[in-house]
Design a protein around this motif. Structure first.
Motif, PDB file in Angstrom:
ATOM      1  N   GLN A 153      14.634 -43.621   0.868  1.00  0.00           N
ATOM      2  CA  GLN A 153      15.108 -44.396   2.017  1.00  0.00           C
ATOM      3  C   GLN A 153      13.944 -44.951   2.814  1.00  0.00           C
ATOM      4  O   GLN A 153      13.962 -46.104   3.262  1.00  0.00           O
ATOM      5  CB  GLN A 153      15.991 -43.508   2.899  1.00  0.00           C
ATOM      6  CG  GLN A 153      16.424 -44.146   4.205  1.00  0.00           C
ATOM      7  CD  GLN A 153      15.500 -43.797   5.367  1.00  0.00           C
ATOM      8  OE1 GLN A 153      14.851 -42.759   5.378  1.00  0.00           O
ATOM      9  NE2 GLN A 153      15.448 -44.678   6.362  1.00  0.00           N
ATOM     10  N   LYS A 200      13.147 -48.922   3.582  1.00  0.00           N
ATOM     11  CA  LYS A 200      13.151 -49.361   4.982  1.00  0.00           C
ATOM     12  C   LYS A 200      11.844 -50.047   5.354  1.00  0.00           C
ATOM     13  O   LYS A 200      11.850 -51.131   5.959  1.00  0.00           O
ATOM     14  CB  LYS A 200      13.387 -48.150   5.889  1.00  0.00           C
ATOM     15  CG  LYS A 200      13.377 -48.467   7.375  1.00  0.00           C
ATOM     16  CD  LYS A 200      13.749 -47.239   8.191  1.00  0.00           C
ATOM     17  CE  LYS A 200      13.849 -47.580   9.668  1.00  0.00           C
ATOM     18  NZ  LYS A 200      14.367 -46.456  10.473  1.00  0.00           N
ATOM     19  N   ILE A 234      25.518 -44.990   5.611  1.00  0.00           N
ATOM     20  CA  ILE A 234      26.467 -45.880   6.275  1.00  0.00           C
ATOM     21  C   ILE A 234      27.839 -45.225   6.478  1.00  0.00           C
ATOM     22  O   ILE A 234      28.460 -45.392   7.536  1.00  0.00           O
ATOM     23  CB  ILE A 234      26.603 -47.227   5.495  1.00  0.00           C
ATOM     24  CG1 ILE A 234      27.385 -48.249   6.330  1.00  0.00           C
ATOM     25  CG2 ILE A 234      27.244 -47.024   4.137  1.00  0.00           C
ATOM     26  CD1 ILE A 234      26.677 -48.703   7.578  1.00  0.00           C
ATOM     27  N   SER A 248      22.426 -56.667   1.927  1.00  0.00           N
ATOM     28  CA  SER A 248      22.218 -55.387   1.239  1.00  0.00           C
ATOM     29  C   SER A 248      22.254 -55.576  -0.265  1.00  0.00           C
ATOM     30  O   SER A 248      23.093 -56.308  -0.795  1.00  0.00           O
ATOM     31  CB  SER A 248      23.284 -54.373   1.654  1.00  0.00           C
ATOM     32  OG  SER A 248      23.087 -53.936   2.976  1.00  0.00           O
ATOM     33  N   ALA A 291      22.183 -48.253  11.856  1.00  0.00           N
ATOM     34  CA  ALA A 291      22.907 -47.340  10.971  1.00  0.00           C
ATOM     35  C   ALA A 291      22.390 -45.911  11.035  1.00  0.00           C
ATOM     36  O   ALA A 291      23.057 -44.999  10.545  1.00  0.00           O
ATOM     37  CB  ALA A 291      22.846 -47.840   9.531  1.00  0.00           C
ATOM     38  N   ASP A 292      21.227 -45.702  11.637  1.00  0.00           N
ATOM     39  CA  ASP A 292      20.688 -44.343  11.745  1.00  0.00           C
ATOM     40  C   ASP A 292      20.879 -43.762  13.142  1.00  0.00           C
ATOM     41  O   ASP A 292      20.184 -42.830  13.541  1.00  0.00           O
ATOM     42  CB  ASP A 292      19.199 -44.312  11.367  1.00  0.00           C
ATOM     43  CG  ASP A 292      18.359 -45.313  12.152  1.00  0.00           C
ATOM     44  OD1 ASP A 292      18.850 -45.855  13.170  1.00  0.00           O
ATOM     45  OD2 ASP A 292      17.201 -45.560  11.749  1.00  0.00           O
ATOM     46  N   THR A 333      25.902 -50.488   0.039  1.00  0.00           N
ATOM     47  CA  THR A 333      26.354 -50.517   1.431  1.00  0.00           C
ATOM     48  C   THR A 333      27.666 -51.270   1.597  1.00  0.00           C
ATOM     49  O   THR A 333      28.606 -50.775   2.223  1.00  0.00           O
ATOM     50  CB  THR A 333      25.272 -51.152   2.330  1.00  0.00           C
ATOM     51  OG1 THR A 333      24.086 -50.351   2.280  1.00  0.00           O
ATOM     52  CG2 THR A 333      25.748 -51.259   3.765  1.00  0.00           C
ATOM     53  N   VAL A 364      23.186 -53.999   9.541  1.00  0.00           N
ATOM     54  CA  VAL A 364      22.697 -53.012   8.576  1.00  0.00           C
ATOM     55  C   VAL A 364      22.183 -53.704   7.324  1.00  0.00           C
ATOM     56  O   VAL A 364      22.595 -54.819   6.987  1.00  0.00           O
ATOM     57  CB  VAL A 364      23.803 -52.003   8.206  1.00  0.00           C
ATOM     58  CG1 VAL A 364      24.375 -51.337   9.457  1.00  0.00           C
ATOM     59  CG2 VAL A 364      24.920 -52.667   7.404  1.00  0.00           C
ATOM     60  N   GLU A 407      21.767 -49.416   3.467  1.00  0.00           N
ATOM     61  CA  GLU A 407      21.972 -48.126   4.131  1.00  0.00           C
ATOM     62  C   GLU A 407      23.018 -47.286   3.404  1.00  0.00           C
ATOM     63  O   GLU A 407      23.782 -46.546   4.026  1.00  0.00           O
ATOM     64  CB  GLU A 407      22.402 -48.356   5.587  1.00  0.00           C
ATOM     65  CG  GLU A 407      21.456 -49.184   6.419  1.00  0.00           C
ATOM     66  CD  GLU A 407      20.225 -48.409   6.873  1.00  0.00           C
ATOM     67  OE1 GLU A 407      20.036 -47.267   6.429  1.00  0.00           O
ATOM     68  OE2 GLU A 407      19.445 -48.964   7.670  1.00  0.00           O
TER      69      GLU A 407
END
Length: 323
Positions: free
Chosen positions: A210, A214, A16, A37, A92-93, A41, A9, A12
């Motif tokens: 987000q 990403k 998360i 991160s 994570a999604d 996160t 990850v 996130e």
């Protein structure tokens, strides 16, 4: 039967905790590799571990995006350090979708002895017009595409992977490769589960903030790895749109989500896509997730800074040997 998950990850914080709590209603443990991160996160993961949840927290500090190598290493670590019979490589999604743990075990037990598993990967589309009320509300309001146009699945790895030292996960966790560079015809068998028994719900886009993080951070990390996106990839289209200052609004997010994994020249009108109600999220309550979404700028700047530092280090002259 022991069943674990493993995930890599980055940035996130919005999802998360939801990801961990949902998947641990079905898994015996979850190993999470944080890949540099720059948001909350890691703080959230540590808070969840302090609660006593069966989390194995790992870290990778590479600037480049080397997903298949990092995930394969983490997968082997899980197989060597736990009694896991099966391991779910996750993002994570992604949320395991099954009627019950018992039905999931039954599906896994029905796999042929020489095969790994392959789950369908349905896409869920949030209502991007609604104000942000947290990830749980976003996930519960999301609707599944009635017909999935991409052909990708997600793998479930059997323990026999540990006895195959040349095997590795394919990029995106879409298959198990018997060796690096193996062709499709050379893959080991993959047992496809019935979607009603075992699938992996996918919530790729949740909000503008987000989405920007990403798209931009992922592309920068891919460039650093020498694995840039090809012209056919919608994510490159999105990156160029962000760089051009064009709007990333609800309509564009819906178009990107409805057409996820589809080359841009094959996109359909997102308003014409049929969506169905098909809930996937477990009954969970969040304790550590920020209520408000942060600006994407600090996270993007962190990724740029890491690339700049790596470039500066590469240009630094080597020290002269002492006479």
């Amino acid at each position: 039967m022991k069943i674990w998950g493993v995930a890599m990850v980055r940035n996130e914080a919005d999802i998360i905790e939801c990801f961990v709590r949902h998947n641990l209603t079905l898994l015996d443990g979850l190993a999470v590799v944080d890949h540099r991160s720059a948001d909350d996160t890691v703080l959230i993961l540590k808070a969840l571990a302090r609660e006593g949840l069966p989390l194995m927290l790992l870290a990778n500090e590479a600037v480049a995006y080397a997903q298949k190598e990092i995930m394969t290493s983490a997968l082997r670590h899980v197989l060597s350090s736990t009694p896991a019979d099966y391991v779910f490589p996750l993002d994570a999604d992604e949320f395991i979708k099954t009627p019950s743990r018992e039905r999931m075990e039954r599906a896994l037990a029905a796999m042929p002895a020489n095969a790994h598993g392959l789950m369908t990967w349905p896409t869920y589309v949030p209502d991007f017009e609604l104000p942000w009320e947290g990830i749980v509300a976003c996930a519960r309001r999301a609707r599944r595409l009635s017909e999935e146009r991409h052909q990708h699945g997600k793998v479930v790895v059997a323990r026999r992977f540990a006895a195959a030292p040349r095997a590795l996960l394919a990029g995106g966790n879409h298959a198990v490769l018997p060796w690096f560079g193996a062709e499709a015809a050379e893959l080991d068998p993959h047992h496809v589960f019935e979607r009603s028994e075992l699938a992996l719900a996918h919530l790729p886009h949740r909000s503008v903030q987000q989405f920007v993080v990403k798209i931009v951070v992922n592309r920068l990390a891919r460039i650093a790895a020498g694995r840039d996106l090809t012209e056919q990839k919608p994510r490159l289209h999105a990156y160029n749109r962000i760089c051009a200052g064009l709007p990333v609004d609800a309509a564009y997010l819906r178009a990107m989500t409805v057409n996820f994994g589809i080359p841009t020249e094959q996109w359909i009108d997102p308003t014409a896509a049929a969506l169905v109600v098909d809930p996937f999220l477990a009954d969970i309550t969040l304790r550590h997730t920020p209520a408000e979404q942060a600006s994407p700028l600090p996270v993007v700047l962190d990724a740029v800074e890491q690339l700049a530092l790596r470039e500066a280090g590469a240009r630094r002259p080597l020290p002269r040997p002492t006479p």
